[in-house]
Design an enzyme around this catalytic site. Sequence first.
Site, PDB file in Angstrom:
ATOM      1  N   GLU A  62      -5.141  -6.255  -4.437  1.00  0.00           N
ATOM      2  CA  GLU A  62      -6.228  -6.555  -3.491  1.00  0.00           C
ATOM      3  C   GLU A  62      -5.707  -6.707  -2.067  1.00  0.00           C
ATOM      4  O   GLU A  62      -6.361  -6.292  -1.104  1.00  0.00           O
ATOM      5  CB  GLU A  62      -6.953  -7.830  -3.934  1.00  0.00           C
ATOM      6  CG  GLU A  62      -8.219  -8.151  -3.177  1.00  0.00           C
ATOM      7  CD  GLU A  62      -9.276  -7.065  -3.347  1.00  0.00           C
ATOM      8  OE1 GLU A  62      -9.365  -6.220  -2.448  1.00  0.00           O
ATOM      9  OE2 GLU A  62     -10.002  -7.052  -4.359  1.00  0.00           O
ATOM     10  N   GLU A  97       4.274  -2.413  13.451  1.00  0.00           N
ATOM     11  CA  GLU A  97       5.310  -2.290  12.428  1.00  0.00           C
ATOM     12  C   GLU A  97       6.629  -1.885  13.087  1.00  0.00           C
ATOM     13  O   GLU A  97       6.639  -1.369  14.203  1.00  0.00           O
ATOM     14  CB  GLU A  97       4.913  -1.210  11.404  1.00  0.00           C
ATOM     15  CG  GLU A  97       3.595  -1.434  10.710  1.00  0.00           C
ATOM     16  CD  GLU A  97       3.755  -2.134   9.368  1.00  0.00           C
ATOM     17  OE1 GLU A  97       4.904  -2.386   8.958  1.00  0.00           O
ATOM     18  OE2 GLU A  97       2.723  -2.442   8.747  1.00  0.00           O
ATOM     19  N   LYS A 133       0.819  -1.218   0.000  1.00  0.00           N
ATOM     20  CA  LYS A 133       0.000   0.000   0.000  1.00  0.00           C
ATOM     21  C   LYS A 133       0.852   1.266   0.000  1.00  0.00           C
ATOM     22  O   LYS A 133       0.487   2.273  -0.581  1.00  0.00           O
ATOM     23  CB  LYS A 133      -0.939  -0.006   1.206  1.00  0.00           C
ATOM     24  CG  LYS A 133      -0.196  -0.045   2.538  1.00  0.00           C
ATOM     25  CD  LYS A 133      -0.648  -1.138   3.488  1.00  0.00           C
ATOM     26  CE  LYS A 133      -0.465  -2.526   2.959  1.00  0.00           C
ATOM     27  NZ  LYS A 133      -0.495  -3.592   3.943  1.00  0.00           N
ATOM     28  N   LYS A 162      -3.989   3.084   2.653  1.00  0.00           N
ATOM     29  CA  LYS A 162      -5.080   2.260   2.103  1.00  0.00           C
ATOM     30  C   LYS A 162      -6.238   3.141   1.638  1.00  0.00           C
ATOM     31  O   LYS A 162      -6.788   2.948   0.552  1.00  0.00           O
ATOM     32  CB  LYS A 162      -5.550   1.263   3.168  1.00  0.00           C
ATOM     33  CG  LYS A 162      -4.475   0.248   3.547  1.00  0.00           C
ATOM     34  CD  LYS A 162      -4.858  -0.549   4.799  1.00  0.00           C
ATOM     35  CE  LYS A 162      -3.709  -1.480   5.194  1.00  0.00           C
ATOM     36  NZ  LYS A 162      -3.905  -2.081   6.532  1.00  0.00           N
TER      37      LYS A 162
END
Lengths: 428, 428
Positions: free
Chosen positions: A131, A192, A107, A207
Site C-alpha cells: 500500500e 531523489e 515501487k 506506481k
Amino acid sequence: MGDTIRLGIAGLGTVGTGLIKIVRREAALLKARTGKDITISAVSARNRDKDRGVSLSGYDWEDDPVVLATRDDVDVFVELMGGSDGPAKAATEAALNAGKDVVTANKAMLAVHGQALAELAEAKGSVIRYEAAVAGGIPVIKSLIEGLAGNEITRVMGVMNGTCNYILTRMESAGLPYETVFEEANQLGYLEADPELDVGGIDAGHKLSLLAAAAFGTRVAFDAMELEGIGRLTIDDIRAAGDMGYRIKLLGVARMTGRGLEQRMSPCLVPATSPLGQLEGGTNMVVLEGNAVDQIVLRGPGAGEGPTASAVIADVCDIARGIRVPVFGQPAASLSEPVPALSQTPAAYYLRMTLVDKPGALAKVAAVLGESGISINRMRQYDHDGENAPVLIVTHRTARDALDTALAAIEGTGVVVTTPVAIRIEEV
Amino acid sequence: MGDTIRLGIAGLGTVGTGLIKIVRREAALLKARTGKDITISAVSARNRDKDRGVSLSGYDWEDDPVVLATRDDVDVFVELMGGSDGPAKAATEAALNAGKDVVTANKAMLAVHGQALAELAEAKGSVIRYEAAVAGGIPVIKSLIEGLAGNEITRVMGVMNGTCNYILTRMESAGLPYETVFEEANQLGYLEADPELDVGGIDAGHKLSLLAAAAFGTRVAFDAMELEGIGRLTIDDIRAAGDMGYRIKLLGVARMTGRGLEQRMSPCLVPATSPLGQLEGGTNMVVLEGNAVDQIVLRGPGAGEGPTASAVIADVCDIARGIRVPVFGQPAASLSEPVPALSQTPAAYYLRMTLVDKPGALAKVAAVLGESGISINRMRQYDHDGENAPVLIVTHRTARDALDTALAAIEGTGVVVTTPVAIRIEEV
C-alpha cells in the site's frame, strides 16, 4: 502466527522511523483492532549509529537485511530500503523463501520484479502487500483490489509524484522558471538522489504500472509505459494553460482498449476547476473508474513519515487480521501478458509554437491542421516582436498520430521557429 | 463455504437489481479475483411480478425474507430491504443465528441496532459488512477500518446525502427557493418515502453514526447526534454565503474530544474552493483524519444502481476472499460507551439577521457580540427598505454556547425583526 505478529524492519529512513513510532505509540490500539500484539524483533539499516529520534533498544540489530528477513522470530519482513534490485530484492526473496509475509514501500522493485515476486510469494503461501508503494497514505491499492473488486476497471489516473506537483505549482504561483524551482526543490531535499526518478516521471510511472496490473489483471509492464517528464515544461506553458482554464500536471493514465493496454505518464492539461486541476504541492490524487461504480477520487498526502508509515502499518494490520489477497488481486499465474498500445485514445491537445512574424504564417499552420482533419477549438496569438510570434492552439479531439503527422508538416512549412510543443488535454 | 459463495438477496429495488446484473455479467471476473463462483440461490421482494429489467429465472423465490435468510443453500444473506426494524432486522437476525454472513446496505438498521447485531454476529462467528450503507460506491468503511487501522482517528467529516446536496446546489445554480427545489426533487424520485429522512439529515446522520463507531471504537450512538436538516435554509443564505466565499453543505462531523464524542449532522459553511465546497449534485465526499495519515479525502457517487451494487459486491468478494473483520473494526464487546458531547469545538459562525431599519440597530448588535467576547470578522448590510435591514456577520472563532447566549441577548434588544440564523463555518 500466534497472538503476536513479529516484524523485521529493513531500512530506517523516514518511513521506517515512522513505523517504529506507530508500533510503539499505538500498541493498545493495534491490539484492539487486530487482536494481535504487533512487535518488532529486529531492524537493519546501513548506518547503525545514526540518530533517528527514536530508540532502537529492545530490537536486535542485523547488518545484513537477508539475515534479518529469515530470522525465526520474524513473521513479517518489512522492506523499506528501496531500489529495484540489490539488498531489497535479495532480502524480499529470502523472506518469501522462508515463508514470511512481506510488506514493502518499494515501487521500483515491484515495477521491475513484481511478477516474479508475486509468483514466488504464492508458491510459498506468503503475501506481499505494498500500500505504501503507491500514493503514500492513500489506501488506493486496497480501494482498487478490494473496494472495487466487482468492477471492470475502465481507467486509472493519478498525480502520484509530490515533487513534480510541487515544482509545477511553485513555478505557477511564484512565476519562476523550471530550473530555479528544480534547484529549490533540491535544496529542500525533495528530490531523489537521482532526480530523474522524480522529474523524469519514472517514480510515478512505477506506481502507475502497479495500479495498471491490479486494475486490468495484467502482468506489470513498466517497460511498455510511455514516459515523459516535466523537464521541458516552461513557465510560458503553465501561464498559457492557465489563461485557457487549464493546469498542467504530471498525470498517469492507464486504460485497457481494444488495441491493448495504454499506460502513459506525462504532463497533461486538466481543467483548472477539476479535482485533479486543483491539486496543490505534495498532495497526491488517484482516480479510479469502473463500469459499476463510475468514478472514485482519492486524495491525500503522497509522502512523508506519518502518511507512508500509516500505509505500512495498515498492511501489517491486514496480515494480522488474516487478510490474504493475491499481490495484484488475482493469482499471479492468471495475470495476462498485456499488449502494449500507444495512447491513441483521441484527445484535445494544447499546442504551443513560435511562428516567424510574417503575414500568412498562422494561416499556413491552420491550413495544415485542417488538411490533417484536426479542427481548432481556440487559438491565441501573443504579442509579437517583429521576428517571432508565439501562438497557442487548443484543438478538438484528435488521434495522436494524426497530430504528429500534422506537426511534422507544420515544421516542413518553414513558418515555425522552434519545434512545436504538444500537450495532451486529459478528459477528467 | 466451498468453492461457491451462494447468495440470498432480499430486496430487489435499484440496488438488488444492480447486484444481480453484476453477478451475471462479471462471473468470470469475480471468479478470477476471489477464486470462488459467486452465485444466487434465491431472492425475495415485496412484489414478485414487477418487471425489473433483469431475469430472475434460475433463482428460487421466497415470499418471506426470514425463510430466504435461513435456507441451506445460502451462504451470504444480502439485505437490501431497508428500514431499521421489521423484516430487515428479523431476516438479518435469522441469518446470523443460522451462521450466515450478512451484507447489507441498511444504514438505519445498523444505526439503531448495530451493537446488538455485531454482538450476535460475533457470537455466531459471522460477519456483517455494510460498505454500501455509507457513501454509496466509495469504499469508505474499508478505508477507515482497514486502510487507516494504524491511526488514531481525529475527525471524520462527510457530505453523505446526495439528495440534500442536489437540493442545495440546485437552489444555488437556479436561484430557486427551497420549497420549489424540494418539489422538483420529489417529482424526480430523489426523495425517500418519508422525505424527512433526507432533508432532516436523518439518513446522513445514520451514516455518520456508523463512521463514528468505526473511527473511535465506540458503540453506535445515533441517538446522541446533534441533527439539523436543510429545511430552514433560504436562497438568501446560499447567496450570502457565496458572496463571502462559502458554500452551504449538509455536513457531518464526528470528533473525539476531551469532553466526549461530538457528532453533528447540520448545515455548515465550507470554503467554496475546498474539496467539500466544490461538491456538486449527488456526489458524496468523506474526509478521514488520523494522527499518522493527516487527511484523506474520498469522493464518488453516493447512490445509484451501479455504485451501490459495486459496494455490495465488494463486500461479497471480501467474504469470498476470507476477509473477516469485526463489524466496527474491533470486537463488539470492546467498543466503549461514548460520552456524548455537544459540539463545543470553537468555530467561526455565519449569522444572518434582519434588523429594524433604525440608526443604532447595528451598533447594538455589535455591542452585544463584543460583550459576549465574540469578535466580528466581516459584516455586510444589504439594501434596506426603510423597515427592515438584512445583515450578515461572519464571526471569529467562538464557542457555540457563548454564541447562543449572545443571540438570545440580541433578540432581547428588540432591534431584530426575526430570530437570527447562525450557521457554523467548518474548518476543512
